[in-house]
Write an enzyme that holds these catalytic residues in place. Structure first.
Site, PDB file in Angstrom:
ATOM      1  N   TRP A   1      45.209 -28.153 111.567  1.00 38.32           N
ATOM      2  CA  TRP A   1      44.300 -27.639 110.554  1.00 38.32           C
ATOM      3  C   TRP A   1      43.372 -26.559 111.074  1.00 38.32           C
ATOM      4  CZ3 TRP A   1      39.597 -28.271 112.627  1.00 38.32           C
ATOM      5  CH2 TRP A   1      39.387 -29.350 113.499  1.00 38.32           C
ATOM      6  N   ASN A   2      43.171 -26.479 112.402  1.00 32.94           N
ATOM      7  CA  ASN A   2      42.065 -25.647 112.892  1.00 32.94           C
ATOM      8  C   ASN A   2      42.363 -24.153 112.894  1.00 32.94           C
ATOM      9  OD1 ASN A   2      43.923 -26.258 115.015  1.00 32.94           O
ATOM     10  ND2 ASN A   2      42.425 -25.609 116.518  1.00 32.94           N
TER      11      ASN A   2
ATOM     12  N   ASP B   1      49.061 -28.884 107.486  1.00 32.29           N
ATOM     13  CA  ASP B   1      48.134 -29.996 107.311  1.00 32.29           C
ATOM     14  C   ASP B   1      47.543 -29.894 105.908  1.00 32.29           C
ATOM     15  OD1 ASP B   1      45.257 -31.207 107.422  1.00 32.29           O
ATOM     16  OD2 ASP B   1      46.220 -31.969 109.229  1.00 32.29           O
TER      17      ASP B   1
ATOM     18  N   GLY C   1      48.899 -29.678 118.718  1.00 34.52           N
ATOM     19  CA  GLY C   1      48.040 -30.792 118.337  1.00 34.52           C
ATOM     20  C   GLY C   1      47.536 -31.528 119.560  1.00 34.52           C
ATOM     21  N   SER C   2      47.121 -32.758 119.371  1.00 34.57           N
ATOM     22  CA  SER C   2      46.559 -33.539 120.465  1.00 34.57           C
ATOM     23  C   SER C   2      47.653 -33.982 121.435  1.00 34.57           C
ATOM     24  CB  SER C   2      45.836 -34.773 119.912  1.00 34.57           C
ATOM     25  OG  SER C   2      46.776 -35.701 119.382  1.00 34.57           O
TER      26      SER C   2
ATOM     27  N   GLU D   1      52.123 -27.351 122.475  1.00 35.68           N
ATOM     28  CA  GLU D   1      50.812 -26.950 122.970  1.00 35.68           C
ATOM     29  C   GLU D   1      49.835 -28.046 122.576  1.00 35.68           C
ATOM     30  OE1 GLU D   1      47.525 -23.836 121.824  1.00 35.68           O
ATOM     31  OE2 GLU D   1      49.154 -22.824 122.890  1.00 35.68           O
ATOM     32  N   LEU D   2      49.289 -28.722 123.589  1.00 35.00           N
ATOM     33  CA  LEU D   2      48.508 -29.929 123.340  1.00 35.00           C
ATOM     34  C   LEU D   2      47.054 -29.720 123.747  1.00 35.00           C
ATOM     35  CD1 LEU D   2      51.266 -32.416 124.579  1.00 35.00           C
ATOM     36  CD2 LEU D   2      50.940 -31.422 122.301  1.00 35.00           C
TER      37      LEU D   2
ATOM     38  N   GLU E   1      38.660 -34.367 125.513  1.00 34.05           N
ATOM     39  CA  GLU E   1      38.409 -33.152 124.739  1.00 34.05           C
ATOM     40  C   GLU E   1      37.485 -33.483 123.569  1.00 34.05           C
ATOM     41  OE1 GLU E   1      41.075 -29.475 122.974  1.00 34.05           O
ATOM     42  OE2 GLU E   1      41.908 -31.500 122.873  1.00 34.05           O
TER      43      GLU E   1
END
Length: 537
Positions: free
Chosen positions: A172-173, A198, A246-247, A268-269, A400
């Protein structure tokens, strides 16, 4: 010590107090969602106001097989087109994106809550990537000739083919950068894309789908599916490659399922990104850079700096400059460029930031600036915050935060700084500030991170679109941007041919083997020694 931050919110005059997306404005976008009849919906909340935005249809796993079938049919026709024709669509998308930027900036702000300048950074990033891939794709995808075993008698060519259907799972970011930005290289390579949005930021990506159609992209080549983890996982059953941002926790689950299905993935986490301020810096320049690096999009950025290590010789002066500049940031929730910092995306993210700061303070950390919610500005606004003396037991030390919070610590040497920067399972990005270019390069090479910025922030990194970006360790694998980002969505085929076999002019492996099992090993041994002497690769 908390400081008063300037804010720009005036409920009497702020247009966002009554800002509503009209149904007629969003209905054409919502019609683009891959969703069958009787679908469920999700209503996102505007971070600036806490008011509902729109009821977005949700994609069910049962909706995906038909979407994938249509995507494959479209891909076959698209892949047959010359690369130049596919690239032309990206150039038109570049132009339309710049022409229509006001519309998408409004959507980005309404859905994410970020300041308009940070929203524009997304737009600039995608336009930059569109131009790069449009102008470079033909060369990067072209067949290349390599030396064959028998030198000029052997033709060896490496071809690149699109994988087919690529899934892009977008958080979402940064929906524009991480959604449309990842779809563009896959499309120009000849793939179709199933883009999972999202629910919080679905309108932005649906707007992107409309933009690409207006730019000339054929129907069904890019389809937007909307949902949470369940539909993202289900997507893996229908694609030939998937990109996930994401995470770390969610990425590991995603990768495990991809492994079961044999689907290659780019991940990419998370990142707990460090920055080192060396003893020879211009303190004011480094502090200004730190503010940009820490608080973009209210810290909700994978490349955001959350740990700063400062050489003890300049520690006090740097911290003073950082606190002063942080306290001067303007908070606001408007569709204009007045604010330096916007809102967190919602209550869950606000709760995480509050918990990290309170936990750190409870374990002995000191708040140098910020550390307060600002409901007077917006329901999810949190002040940009600088912490000192954060102990290892605090959550903010290793986890994080993903918010406008940074911890500052003194170090006695470059070696101590590098050791501290590398003391994490995460390795996404890092930064080094020093007057010496040679020192910066040497330090960067010792840091375990997928990318290191010297004397600048993530803006320099993301703007260098020809260079690959990605993490190491628990921050993921694979790369976006650059030729690597394009090649992630292709497969290579090697075609080797022997010349002269049917004309009697060749001396290839067939003829050599015909010399007999006692002779041909001696012939090839001499050939290998000759090539070694001539230093032929």
């Amino acid at each position: 010590m908390a400081h008063e931050h300037a804010d720009l919110h005036d409920p009497e005059t702020d247009p966002l107090a009554t800002y509503v997306l009209e149904p007629d404005d969003v209905r054409p976008l919502l019609a683009r969602v891959v969703a069958g009849p009787g679908h469920a919906t999700s209503t996102a909340v505007a971070p600036f106001t806490g008011a509902p935005i729109a009821a977005v249809p949700l994609t069910a796993p049962d909706d995906l097989p038909d979407a994938a079938r249509r995507a494959r049919a479209a891909h076959r026709l698209w892949a047959a087109r010359p690369v130049a024709e596919r690239a032309a669509v990206l150039l038109r998308a570049h132009d339309l994106l710049l022409e229509r930027q006001s519309d998408v900036l409004d959507l980005l702000q309404v859905e994410t809550g970020k300041a308009r300048a940070h929203a524009w950074e997304e737009l600039g990033d995608v336009a930059n990537a569109a131009r790069y891939y449009a102008l470079r794709a033909r060369r990067l995808l072209a067949p290349r000739t390599v030396r064959g075993l028998m030198g000029p008698l052997t033709s060896a060519r490496v071809l690149r083919h699109p994988l087919g259907v690529v899934g892009v799972v977008t958080p979402w970011n940064y929906p524009l950068s991480l959604g449309l930005g990842d779809a563009l290289p896959a499309l120009v390579a000849g793939n179709a894309v199933l883009l999972r949005a999202d629910p919080q930021t679905a309108l932005t990506l649906l707007w992107c789908a409309e933009l690409l159609e207006d730019a000339g992209l054929p129907a069904d080549l890019l389809q937007v599916v909307v949902g949470g983890p369940a539909v993202g996982m289900a997507l893996l059953e229908h694609v030939d490659h998937a990109g996930f941002t994401g995470s770390t926790r969610a990425g590991r689950v995603f990768a495990a399922r991809a492994g079961e299905l044999g689907v290659p993935v780019t991940l990419e986490l998370g990142g707990k990104n460090p920055m080192y301020v060396a003893a020879d810096v211009d303190v004011e320049a480094a502090a200004e850079g730190a503010v940009r690096a820490c608080f973009g999009s209210a810290g909700q950025l994978c490349a955001s700096i959350e740990r700063i290590y400062v050489h003890e010789d300049v520690h006090d002066r740097f911290v003073s400059a950082l606190v002063r500049r942080t306290a001067a940031l303007r908070l606001g929730v408007g569709l204009d460029y007045r604010a330096d910092l916007g809102s967190l995306v919602g209550p869950d993210q606000l709760a995480r930031v509050v918990e990290h700061v309170e936990d750190a303070v409870g374990h002995g950390a000191t708040v140098l600036v910020g550390g307060e919610q600002r409901p007077d500005v917006g329901p999810y606004v949190y002040e940009p915050t600088v912490l000192a003396d954060v102990p290892p037991v605090a959550r903010a030390y290793r986890e994080e935060t993903f918010g406008p919070v940074v911890a500052v610590s003194p170090v006695a040497s470059d070696d101590e700084a590098v050791a501290a920067m590398n003391d994490s399972e995460l390795g996404l990005v890092a930064a080094v500030w020093t007057r010496s270019a040679a020192r910066g390069a040497a330090l960067a090479a010792r840091v375990r991170a997928g990318a290191v910025m010297v004397n600048d922030t993530h803006h320099l990194l993301w703007g260098s679109v020809g260079a690959p970006i990605g993490g190491v360790g628990a921050s993921g694998h694979g790369r976006r941007h650059g030729r690597e980002g394009l090649w992630e969505t292709t497969w290579t085929q090697t075609v080797v041919a022997q010349r002269g076999v049917h004309t009697g002019r060749g001396l290839g492996m067939r003829e050599i083997h015909e010399l007999g099992p006692e002779v041909w090993p001696r012939v090839l041994t001499r050939l290998l020694r000759l090539e070694r002497a001539l230093r032929l690769p």
